[in-house]
Scaffold this motif. Sequence first.
Motif, short mmCIF file in Angstrom:
data_model
loop_
_atom_site.label_atom_id
_atom_site.label_comp_id
_atom_site.label_asym_id
_atom_site.label_seq_id
_atom_site.Cartn_x
_atom_site.Cartn_y
_atom_site.Cartn_z
N LYS A 1 0.84 -1.20 0.00
CA LYS A 1 0.00 0.00 0.00
C LYS A 1 0.87 1.25 0.00
O LYS A 1 2.04 1.22 0.42
CB LYS A 1 -0.94 0.02 1.20
N TYR A 2 0.29 2.35 -0.50
CA TYR A 2 0.95 3.65 -0.47
C TYR A 2 0.51 4.38 0.80
O TYR A 2 -0.70 4.55 1.04
CB TYR A 2 0.55 4.49 -1.68
N VAL A 3 1.49 4.82 1.56
CA VAL A 3 1.23 5.55 2.81
C VAL A 3 1.64 7.00 2.64
O VAL A 3 2.70 7.30 2.07
CB VAL A 3 1.99 4.90 3.98
N LEU A 4 0.79 7.91 3.11
CA LEU A 4 1.10 9.35 3.04
C LEU A 4 2.07 9.71 4.15
O LEU A 4 1.72 9.72 5.33
CB LEU A 4 -0.20 10.15 3.18
N ARG A 5 3.33 9.99 3.78
CA ARG A 5 4.38 10.29 4.76
C ARG A 5 4.51 11.78 5.02
O ARG A 5 4.95 12.21 6.09
CB ARG A 5 5.72 9.73 4.28
N SER A 6 4.16 12.63 4.03
CA SER A 6 4.19 14.09 4.21
C SER A 6 3.15 14.69 3.30
O SER A 6 2.78 14.10 2.28
CB SER A 6 5.58 14.66 3.91
N HIS A 7 2.66 15.87 3.66
CA HIS A 7 1.67 16.53 2.81
C HIS A 7 2.37 17.17 1.61
O HIS A 7 3.49 17.66 1.71
CB HIS A 7 0.92 17.60 3.62
N PHE A 8 1.70 17.14 0.48
CA PHE A 8 2.25 17.73 -0.72
C PHE A 8 2.41 19.24 -0.54
O PHE A 8 1.57 19.90 0.07
CB PHE A 8 1.35 17.47 -1.93
N SER A 9 3.48 19.77 -1.12
CA SER A 9 3.69 21.22 -1.15
C SER A 9 3.93 21.60 -2.59
O SER A 9 4.93 21.18 -3.20
CB SER A 9 4.89 21.62 -0.28
N PRO B 1 -4.69 13.11 8.07
CA PRO B 1 -3.51 12.86 8.92
C PRO B 1 -2.45 12.06 8.20
O PRO B 1 -2.77 11.23 7.32
CB PRO B 1 -4.10 12.08 10.10
N LEU B 2 -1.21 12.31 8.54
CA LEU B 2 -0.11 11.54 7.96
C LEU B 2 -0.20 10.10 8.46
O LEU B 2 -0.71 9.82 9.54
CB LEU B 2 1.23 12.16 8.34
#
Length: 335
Positions: free
Chosen positions: A7-15, A59-60
Amino acid sequence: MATKIRKYVLRSHFSGFPQRDALEIVEEELPPIKDGEFLCEAQWISVDPYMRPYTSRLPLGITMIGTQVAKVVESKNDKYSPGDLVSSNFGWVTHTISDGVQQWGGKQGPVLKLDPAIHSSPSTALGVLGMPGATSYFGFLEICQPKKGETLVVNGGAGAVGSLVGQIAKLKGCRVVGFAGSDAKVKYMLDLGFDAAYNYKTVESLDAAIKESCPNGVDLFFDNVGGEFFEVTLSNMNEFGRVSVCGAISLYNATEKPKFRSVSEIILFKQLKVEGFIVARWLDQWPKAFKEISEWIKEGKVKYDEHVTEGFDNMFDAFAGLFTGDNTGKAIVKI
């Protein structure tokens, strides 16, 4: 027996523009299913522009959001059997355990079991006969309330939503003017039956293009882009025009929001109806939309296109391509 998944996990929010390292592929094991649950294996996964602004509020550590078509491989739920194809917002993951319930925009509904009579091609459950199809159908018909002889402007007109909005408008007897970001997409819109189409990147003046193609003004506006396009189109609208605000893709990657002149006076004195929407508002009515759209497809009244990327490891590339105009029609990933 435990099932290994990726799975793909969101590690940081896009900037700004989405960054590859904001997402990480991780592996883990799922436990055996319990009574009332079933195990699915992803077949197709959707990438959509809405994912960019939505993730900024999440949330991350979450699994990257998104809808998929999956095959039931094991079940202890009487409503779902091995071999069934389902559509649900399981996210960017290869396998999922579900109890048959999903959340959409704060609303709860069942995991959709695909009906072969409607979804003869399973991937359409992510596009023309899925969430984008419902977005086009309800966002246009319910908010714009089209009348025969009216003129519609739709931007993102070669995308999954805009291309269907334009075709529905033609079925309702409207004049349709579309905008997209390449000459190939202009041809595609004209092939779909749009009355006029423009490459917004090459027109000398957006305002002049709208005036040229809409000599009697704009009655209906379906906005997928926002920003300057929103302002210019509103200034060309007729009194009592209706605007359906579906997206603002021109602003999603902006690190600083651009300044635009106020459109309040335009809305006031032209007495415009401007309404944003989240398609989950009509979640319980989605099957109605899919049934009618599928009939239009069978009758040859509606056409659709899919931009297919192969492989789970290429999910991010397919997603990033949404913001560089890579896709015509619905962008999906075949797992």
